[in-house]
Write a protein that holds these residues in place. Structure first.
Motif, PDB file in Angstrom:
ATOM      1  N   THR A  30       0.802  -1.210   0.000  1.00 39.85           N
ATOM      2  CA  THR A  30       0.000   0.000   0.000  1.00 39.85           C
ATOM      3  C   THR A  30       0.836   1.262   0.000  1.00 39.85           C
ATOM      4  OG1 THR A  30      -0.150  -0.151   2.397  1.00 39.85           O
ATOM      5  CG2 THR A  30      -1.958  -1.092   1.133  1.00 39.85           C
ATOM      6  N   SER A  36      -5.153  -0.144  -4.202  1.00 45.11           N
ATOM      7  CA  SER A  36      -6.471   0.067  -3.600  1.00 45.11           C
ATOM      8  C   SER A  36      -6.838  -1.019  -2.610  1.00 45.11           C
ATOM      9  CB  SER A  36      -7.526   0.138  -4.714  1.00 45.11           C
ATOM     10  OG  SER A  36      -7.581  -1.085  -5.437  1.00 45.11           O
ATOM     11  N   ALA A 217     -12.136  -2.233  -4.430  1.00 38.09           N
ATOM     12  CA  ALA A 217     -10.843  -2.516  -3.802  1.00 38.09           C
ATOM     13  C   ALA A 217     -10.229  -3.749  -4.456  1.00 38.09           C
ATOM     14  CB  ALA A 217     -11.007  -2.735  -2.312  1.00 38.09           C
ATOM     15  N   GLN A 496     -14.073   1.255  -0.645  1.00 41.68           N
ATOM     16  CA  GLN A 496     -12.801   1.551  -1.295  1.00 41.68           C
ATOM     17  C   GLN A 496     -11.970   2.505  -0.453  1.00 41.68           C
ATOM     18  OE1 GLN A 496     -13.183   4.201  -4.817  1.00 41.68           O
ATOM     19  NE2 GLN A 496     -15.369   4.315  -4.284  1.00 41.68           N
ATOM     20  N   ASN A 498      -9.527   5.649  -1.212  1.00 41.86           N
ATOM     21  CA  ASN A 498      -8.982   6.572  -2.188  1.00 41.86           C
ATOM     22  C   ASN A 498      -7.492   6.793  -1.928  1.00 41.86           C
ATOM     23  OD1 ASN A 498     -11.536   6.809  -3.225  1.00 41.86           O
ATOM     24  ND2 ASN A 498     -11.994   8.714  -2.129  1.00 41.86           N
ATOM     25  N   SER A 499      -6.762   7.210  -2.946  1.00 38.24           N
ATOM     26  CA  SER A 499      -5.326   7.398  -2.795  1.00 38.24           C
ATOM     27  C   SER A 499      -5.006   8.527  -1.862  1.00 38.24           C
ATOM     28  CB  SER A 499      -4.672   7.659  -4.163  1.00 38.24           C
ATOM     29  OG  SER A 499      -5.238   8.803  -4.768  1.00 38.24           O
TER      30      SER A 499
END
Length: 502
Positions: A30, A36, A217, A496, A498-499
């Protein structure tokens, strides 16, 4: 020799470092902001090798890897899942039609044979899954895409029963001749369970062959972290994206925007012994009811992270408050004259002994003489069920696996109830519970349940004090994590990370 003492901050940092170790492998995947994967810190490790025939089934459900024939909506009514429709075809039988487009993670197709196999294994298991206690169930195929389920006794809640994660449908490859059930690569959900590392971690990957919406994800990295301080530290330091069951004591140390309180179908209740001792007197039970300061318990013990109880069924069942009618108490309270009561509870849930201290103070101020007994649950349950105490504090789940509270009410308040700590036996209450149990799920059943609750409350045999909440942690960049009072769902296809946080 003096003991080495760590400051609270040092302890928290140590916990954070320990948990970071739990997530080392996840962190490697990650560090790239475009990845994700979701990192999940869970409260309890698997107890039974993640077999769906145990309470471990709820982990499989919360990860969206194993699916059931039906699911429940907010009212507790059955909705389609692997089954698209169902119909009662006889007093004891139901026919369910299955989806035609479902593939298990091992590539095999969902069909009637797979459903019959999963349900038959559950029905014959020893011990049986909790959802099948007292239920004799058989399943047979009706063509390739339908099954007929028969019960020994009429069961109007059979569709709701089939929503239990303990009756998840797995590929036939999950079941070995030795009786071991292996959920790896054998579920049908949007995430495939690919690796389990004992009681420390698990890994899931997105299943691109899923029959429904594809997961946003790419996978889930799960760590089992029983220590509450470590779970809180995981959220604060960013080593976990979603965290289960953050302790009340940790909540003030966290960014309040990252924690979410979910009402639980669990009521902290004071049970009064209606058969033995001074609490046989309805006027003294009424005096206990009037002496309890619920708000003080919520504020001081639960740090305002609970709800004052208006009845046995709380906000986790949103329909209960709407249908509840005022209780006409048949007995007026009389002033206690120093009567001695034994107030008991157990230490396994850390807040209950503290509740007992406050209750003892309140009851003493009302005129009672109070003796307290606190033991581990395993050492006190037998005495509680035998009526050895005048009053017993219990944190009680009010909705069991079918999503319906009738089983709880019958267990705790019927003449033959197996968990009747209050020693209550009233024919009118038994009749009300029997009427409710015979009605199919829906508005009429909910009204019957609330009538039974009203009659129980009128006896003052059980005095509901507060409804508990669970605190769920979510990182700022997590979207669409599920906050489920029944604790069946947590991550689904829409969840999910998010970045970057907004």
């Amino acid at each position: 020799m003096s003991a080495l003492r760590l400051s609270p901050l040092a302890g928290l940092l140590s916990a954070a470092l320990l948990l970071t170790g739990c997530f080392n492998e996840a962190d490697k995947t990650t560090e790239n902001s475009t990845d994700s994967r979701l990192r999940l810190a869970m409260l309890q490790p698997p107890r039974s090798g993640l077999t769906p025939l145990s309470d471990d089934a709820f982990k499989l459900s919360r990860w969206s890897t194993a699916e059931t024939l039906v699911v429940l909506d907010k009212l507790g009514e059955a909705q389609p899942a692997l089954a698209t429709k169902w119909q009662q075809t006889g007093e004891n039988s139901w026919r369910l039609g299955l989806r035609h487009d479902v593939k298990f993670h091992d590539g095999t197709a969902l069909d009637a044979a797979a459903v019959v196999n999963s349900l038959t294994v559950a029905a014959r298991a020893a011990p049986k899954p909790r959802i099948l206690d007292g239920v004799q169930l058989t399943a047979v195929a009706d063509g390739e895409h339908a099954v007929i389920i028969t019960t020994a006794q009429p069961d109007p809640l059979l569709p709701q029963r089939l929503s239990s994660p303990q009756l998840a449908i797995l590929s036939q490859k999950a079941y070995s001749a030795s009786g071991v059930v292996d959920p790896r690569h054998t579920g049908s959900g949007p995430f495939e369970l690919v690796q389990v590392d004992g009681t420390s971690s698990a890994r899931l990957e997105r299943f691109d062959g899923y029959w429904g919406e594809k997961a946003k994800a790419s996978g889930i990295d799960v760590s089992f972290v029983p220590d509450g301080t470590a779970r809180g530290a995981a959220l604060r330091t960013g080593t976990a994206d979603i965290v289960e069951a953050i302790p009340v004591s940790q909540a003030p140390l966290l960014d309040q925007r990252l924690i979410h309180e979910v009402p639980m179908p669990r009521t902290n209740t004071l049970y009064l012994n209606t058969r033995l001792g001074v609490m046989q007197d309805p006027a003294l039970r009424a005096a206990v009811r009037e002496a309890i300061n619920r708000q003080q318990l919520v504020d001081n013990v639960y740090e305002k992270r609970a709800d004052v109880a208006q009845g046995l069924l709380g906000p986790a069942l949103p329909w209960a408050a709407q249908l509840r009618q005022p209780v006409a108490h048949p007995a007026a309270a009389r002033k206690p004259a120093g009567e001695t009561i034994t107030l008991a509870t157990f230490s396994d849930r850390a807040e209950l002994p503290e509740v007992a201290v406050y209750l003892a103070q309140q009851l003493t101020a009302a005129g009672f003489t109070v003796k307290q007994v606190v033991r581990e649950y395993s050492q006190i349950e037998t005495d509680a069920l035998a009526g050895k105490f005048d009053a017993f504090i219990l944190s009680r789940a009010t909705v069991l696996d079918s999503g319906d509270p009738v089983a709880y009410l019958y267990s705790d308040f019927s003449c033959k109830g197996s968990f009747n700590i209050a020693q209550l036996c009233r024919p009118e209450i038994d009749e009300a519970l029997q009427r409710a149990s015979a009605i199919p799920a829906g508005e009429a059943r909910r009204n019957a349940i609330m009538l039974a609750e009203n009659q129980i409350l009128a006896t003052d045999a059980a005095i509901p004090m507060l409804h508990e909440r669970v605190i769920q942690g979510e990182a700022a960049n997590v979207r669409d994590a599920l906050r489920d009072p029944r604790e069946r769902t947590l991550i689904n296809a829409a969840t999910q990370r998010n970045s970057q946080a907004d």
